[in-house]
Design an enzyme around this catalytic site. Sequence first.
Site, PDB file in Angstrom:
ATOM      1  N   HIS A 145      84.135  56.589 -36.892  1.00 18.65           N
ATOM      2  CA  HIS A 145      83.696  55.822 -35.696  1.00 18.65           C
ATOM      3  C   HIS A 145      82.533  56.520 -34.974  1.00 18.65           C
ATOM      4  O   HIS A 145      82.656  56.913 -33.816  1.00 18.65           O
ATOM      5  CB  HIS A 145      84.870  55.576 -34.735  1.00 18.65           C
TER       6      HIS A 145
ATOM      7  N   ARG B 126      84.963  46.554 -35.338  1.00 22.03           N
ATOM      8  CA  ARG B 126      86.275  47.084 -34.983  1.00 22.03           C
ATOM      9  C   ARG B 126      87.162  46.974 -36.207  1.00 22.03           C
ATOM     10  O   ARG B 126      87.108  45.985 -36.932  1.00 22.03           O
ATOM     11  CB  ARG B 126      86.894  46.294 -33.824  1.00 22.03           C
TER      12      ARG B 126
ATOM     13  N   GLU C  38      92.897  53.789 -35.590  1.00 21.75           N
ATOM     14  CA  GLU C  38      92.181  55.073 -35.481  1.00 21.75           C
ATOM     15  C   GLU C  38      93.020  56.076 -34.700  1.00 21.75           C
ATOM     16  O   GLU C  38      93.652  55.697 -33.724  1.00 21.75           O
ATOM     17  CB  GLU C  38      90.837  54.830 -34.784  1.00 21.75           C
TER      18      GLU C  38
HETATM   19  C1  GLV Z   1      81.824  51.602 -29.814  1.00 20.80           C
HETATM   20  O1  GLV Z   1      82.667  51.447 -30.614  1.00 20.80           O
HETATM   21  C2  GLV Z   1      81.324  50.574 -28.960  1.00 20.80           C
HETATM   22  O2  GLV Z   1      81.911  49.492 -28.888  1.00 20.80           O
HETATM   23  O3  GLV Z   1      80.316  50.824 -28.293  1.00 20.80           O
END
Ligand code: GLV
Length: 318
Positions: free
Chosen positions: A283, A236, A265
């Site tokens: 992402h 993250r 984001e």
């Molecule tokens: C994506 O970011 C997830 O946490 O699966």
Amino acid sequence: MPDKVLVTREIPEAGLQPLQGYDLTVLSEAPPERDELLEAARGASGVLSNVTEKIDAEFMDAAGSGLKIVANMAVGYDNVDVEAAKERGIVVTNTPGVLDETTADTAFMLLLAAARRLGESERTLRAGEWEWWGPKLFVGVDVWGKRLGIVGMGRIGQAVARRGKGFGMEILYHNRSRKEDAERELDARYMGLEELLQTADFVSIHTPLTDETQHLIGADELGKMKPTAVLVNTSRGPVVDEAALADALVNGRIFAAGLDVYEEEPKVHPKLLERENAVLAPHIGSGSQETRDRMAVLAAENIVALLSGKEPKTPVNQ
Ligand code: GLV
């Protein structure tokens, strides 16, 4: 009357199949506006959410007292207020296990691309600026035989470590608890974070975002890394202080970074956008068709299980 189920974004068809018997609302491909989301939640018994939606107390209250489950289509669930859900008796589920290998592929793709300057060299080629082969042109750093430091040795961290092992890398890791299986199977060496940052040639982050991991990697930590080191983050964004990372890349404090996640984001720190030694993906960690299908199906099956009085497969708060 069938239960009402809200799916907050368009998801793979495979995930809609198990939900066909419900009064189903699927919002649009783009993230919904907050007002639209709250309005659509009203009266829902189950919600299939995505990382783009903030599922907080306000959302739960907008849904009303009939809301029984929030099934987040992601392994990370920092977008969901699990405490607020618990207080309201709402079960929260995530999608662990089905995306580990795909996300590990993304981490390794960024690691390789950052080490070997793929982004920068491809941009040059596409701009028509590649003039000749050169002994000193776009030389990067080797991956094979180097030390790979994994921060957060859960399922995804271990899948990245296995890839590193296949590249002849030495595996170091830092985690809240020792992982003896990984130590045995991967010859992984446990280290404190500081020692790992000082020792590793590649540092790949795989911790969930919590109060403890917010800005886990900031200016001090980047300052401990080798100037030839590469930082990879597929966890993250807020785990890394993006402004500090941009400065470290500008100052040559580290060699390069490969990022899939950002603090705000879809905004990316402007200095990162300017850096040739930052490989930046939007992402897409779990973004293969097969894996997105599995995630959608697992999230949907959790809803079906709970609404038919059974245990969901992957609860986070029980
Ligand atoms: C994506 O970011 C997830 O946490 O699966």
